[in-house]
Design a protein around this motif. Structure first.
Motif, PDB file in Angstrom:
ATOM      1  N   SER A   5       1.129  -1.442  -0.381  1.00 35.08           N
ATOM      2  CA  SER A   5       0.208   0.271   0.216  1.00 35.08           C
ATOM      3  C   SER A   5       0.663   0.998   0.130  1.00 35.08           C
ATOM      4  CB  SER A   5      -0.717  -0.059   1.443  1.00 35.08           C
ATOM      5  OG  SER A   5      -0.057   0.000   2.776  1.00 35.08           O
ATOM      6  N   GLU A   6       2.397   1.467   0.964  1.00 35.00           N
ATOM      7  CA  GLU A   6       2.429   1.973   0.988  1.00 35.00           C
ATOM      8  C   GLU A   6       3.507   2.501  -0.671  1.00 35.00           C
ATOM      9  OE1 GLU A   6       5.845   1.021   4.531  1.00 35.00           O
ATOM     10  OE2 GLU A   6       4.234   2.092   5.218  1.00 35.00           O
ATOM     11  N   TYR A   7       4.045   1.708  -1.287  1.00 38.52           N
ATOM     12  CA  TYR A   7       4.731   1.475  -3.051  1.00 38.52           C
ATOM     13  C   TYR A   7       3.017   2.526  -3.295  1.00 38.52           C
ATOM     14  CZ  TYR A   7       8.439  -1.172  -1.254  1.00 38.52           C
ATOM     15  OH  TYR A   7       9.557  -1.449  -1.644  1.00 38.52           O
ATOM     16  N   VAL A   8       2.165   1.341  -3.529  1.00 37.90           N
ATOM     17  CA  VAL A   8       0.713   2.361  -4.311  1.00 37.90           C
ATOM     18  C   VAL A   8       0.849   3.576  -4.326  1.00 37.90           C
ATOM     19  CG1 VAL A   8      -1.658   2.107  -4.950  1.00 37.90           C
ATOM     20  CG2 VAL A   8      -0.340   0.593  -4.417  1.00 37.90           C
ATOM     21  N   ASN A   9       0.540   3.928  -2.937  1.00 41.46           N
ATOM     22  CA  ASN A   9       1.003   5.772  -2.674  1.00 41.46           C
ATOM     23  C   ASN A   9       2.032   6.615  -3.541  1.00 41.46           C
ATOM     24  OD1 ASN A   9      -1.966   5.260  -0.909  1.00 41.46           O
ATOM     25  ND2 ASN A   9      -1.059   5.161   0.614  1.00 41.46           N
ATOM     26  N   LEU A  10       2.944   6.060  -3.070  1.00 43.38           N
ATOM     27  CA  LEU A  10       4.319   6.548  -3.472  1.00 43.38           C
ATOM     28  C   LEU A  10       4.593   6.910  -5.054  1.00 43.38           C
ATOM     29  CD1 LEU A  10       7.077   7.568  -2.253  1.00 43.38           C
ATOM     30  CD2 LEU A  10       7.699   5.018  -3.222  1.00 43.38           C
ATOM     31  N   ARG A  11       4.409   5.637  -5.527  1.00 45.61           N
ATOM     32  CA  ARG A  11       3.863   5.706  -7.505  1.00 45.61           C
ATOM     33  C   ARG A  11       2.722   6.441  -7.426  1.00 45.61           C
ATOM     34  NH1 ARG A  11       2.016   0.359  -9.457  1.00 45.61           N
ATOM     35  NH2 ARG A  11       0.405   0.860  -8.692  1.00 45.61           N
ATOM     36  N   ASN A  12       1.379   6.703  -6.796  1.00 46.84           N
ATOM     37  CA  ASN A  12      -0.033   7.820  -7.089  1.00 46.84           C
ATOM     38  C   ASN A  12       1.111   9.264  -6.642  1.00 46.84           C
ATOM     39  OD1 ASN A  12      -1.612   6.335  -7.731  1.00 46.84           O
ATOM     40  ND2 ASN A  12      -2.243   5.665  -5.847  1.00 46.84           N
ATOM     41  N   ARG A  13       1.222   9.200  -5.681  1.00 48.85           N
ATOM     42  CA  ARG A  13       2.024  11.013  -6.021  1.00 48.85           C
ATOM     43  C   ARG A  13       3.180  11.180  -6.897  1.00 48.85           C
ATOM     44  NH1 ARG A  13       5.751  12.073  -0.696  1.00 48.85           N
ATOM     45  NH2 ARG A  13       7.264  11.096  -1.810  1.00 48.85           N
ATOM     46  N   PHE A  14       3.645   9.921  -6.791  1.00 50.56           N
ATOM     47  CA  PHE A  14       4.415  11.051  -8.560  1.00 50.56           C
ATOM     48  C   PHE A  14       4.104  11.034  -9.717  1.00 50.56           C
ATOM     49  CE2 PHE A  14       8.742   8.567  -5.484  1.00 50.56           C
ATOM     50  CZ  PHE A  14       8.986   9.544  -5.284  1.00 50.56           C
ATOM     51  N   LYS A  15       3.065   9.769  -9.323  1.00 54.01           N
ATOM     52  CA  LYS A  15       2.242  10.016 -11.187  1.00 54.01           C
ATOM     53  C   LYS A  15       1.763  11.763 -10.977  1.00 54.01           C
ATOM     54  CE  LYS A  15       1.317   5.552 -12.315  1.00 54.01           C
ATOM     55  NZ  LYS A  15      -0.195   5.217 -11.885  1.00 54.01           N
ATOM     56  N   LYS A  16       1.115  11.977  -9.275  1.00 51.21           N
ATOM     57  CA  LYS A  16       0.641  13.439  -9.521  1.00 51.21           C
ATOM     58  C   LYS A  16       1.340  14.842 -10.301  1.00 51.21           C
ATOM     59  CE  LYS A  16      -2.879  12.157  -6.691  1.00 51.21           C
ATOM     60  NZ  LYS A  16      -3.471  12.038  -5.204  1.00 51.21           N
ATOM     61  N   ASP A  17       2.635  14.345  -9.031  1.00 53.62           N
ATOM     62  CA  ASP A  17       4.012  15.456  -9.621  1.00 53.62           C
ATOM     63  C   ASP A  17       4.312  15.837 -10.591  1.00 53.62           C
ATOM     64  OD1 ASP A  17       3.535  16.194  -6.891  1.00 53.62           O
ATOM     65  OD2 ASP A  17       5.739  14.836  -6.186  1.00 53.62           O
ATOM     66  N   ALA A  18       4.312  14.163 -11.365  1.00 54.75           N
ATOM     67  CA  ALA A  18       5.157  14.484 -12.956  1.00 54.75           C
ATOM     68  C   ALA A  18       3.699  14.875 -14.047  1.00 54.75           C
ATOM     69  CB  ALA A  18       4.886  12.936 -13.298  1.00 54.75           C
ATOM     70  N   GLU A  19       2.260  14.688 -13.668  1.00 49.70           N
ATOM     71  CA  GLU A  19       1.629  15.156 -14.266  1.00 49.70           C
ATOM     72  C   GLU A  19       1.228  16.328 -14.180  1.00 49.70           C
ATOM     73  OE1 GLU A  19      -1.222  15.424 -17.092  1.00 49.70           O
ATOM     74  OE2 GLU A  19      -0.416  13.881 -16.531  1.00 49.70           O
ATOM     75  N   PHE A  20       1.549  17.289 -12.843  1.00 50.83           N
ATOM     76  CA  PHE A  20       1.402  18.443 -13.179  1.00 50.83           C
ATOM     77  C   PHE A  20       3.241  19.256 -13.284  1.00 50.83           C
ATOM     78  CE2 PHE A  20       2.855  22.106  -9.714  1.00 50.83           C
ATOM     79  CZ  PHE A  20       1.972  22.704  -9.663  1.00 50.83           C
ATOM     80  N   LEU A  21       4.000  18.807 -13.180  1.00 50.31           N
ATOM     81  CA  LEU A  21       5.111  19.784 -13.681  1.00 50.31           C
ATOM     82  C   LEU A  21       5.234  19.578 -15.933  1.00 50.31           C
ATOM     83  CD1 LEU A  21       7.523  17.252 -12.041  1.00 50.31           C
ATOM     84  CD2 LEU A  21       7.677  20.559 -11.839  1.00 50.31           C
TER      85      LEU A  21
END
Length: 164
Positions: A5-21
């Motif tokens: 679950s922590e891996y999933v949260n970390l991956r989702n956070r990176f996806k959001k940051d990448a999309e924002f950038l």
């Protein structure tokens, strides 16, 4: 160690940051490109380079007495000269087919994709024609032959580019 679950949260956070950038950087890059496109000016048709080659070609034609030599000199190897004329005719015919018929009448802009064999055949015919002309005219002008023919070629190309 991190659980699933922590891996999933970390991956989702990176996806959001990448999309924002990606969203914030894309308009700036497009603005820079559009500004560069606005700044780019087309080159003028008549420039120093084309004038040089046209004047050089005219001078070589005059001082080498080009047409008189072609018509009346007996030292020209006529077989090679005739082969060169045929190959040059093929090259020019294919080029005119592409430019006049395919581009102007049919409206095909990328005729090399529609007919992929035409550019290499035209190029090969032109190179073979230039070799034939060099062999045919070597007895007349010796080692000046490639220089004279190249200057004539560049003058014709630059003149044609002014017309188009």
């Amino acid at each position: 160690m991190l659980n699933d679950s922590e891996y999933v949260n970390l991956r989702n956070r990176f996806k959001k940051d990448a999309e924002f950038l990606r969203q914030t950087l894309t308009p700036a890059v497009e603005d820079e490109k559009s500004q560069e496109d606005k700044d780019v000016k087309p080159l003028p048709r008549i420039n120093k380079h084309s004038v040089f080659w046209i004047v050089s070609s005219v001078a070589v034609t005059y001082y080498a007495d080009f047409f008189h030599v072609i018509m009346e000199n007996d030292e020209i190897k006529s077989w090679w000269f005739n082969v060169g004329l045929i190959l040059l005719g093929i090259s020019i015919s294919l080029a005119m087919f592409c430019i006049v018929y395919l581009e102007w009448f049919k409206g095909i802009q990328h005729y090399d994709q529609e007919y992929p064999a035409i550019p290499p055949i035209t190029t090969a015919a032109f190179i073979a024609a230039s070799c034939s002309f060099n062999i045919a005219l070597w007895p007349v002008w010796s080692f000046f032959t490639p220089l004279i023919l190249f200057t004539q070629f560049m003058g014709v190309i630059m003149f044609v580019s002014l017309l188009g």
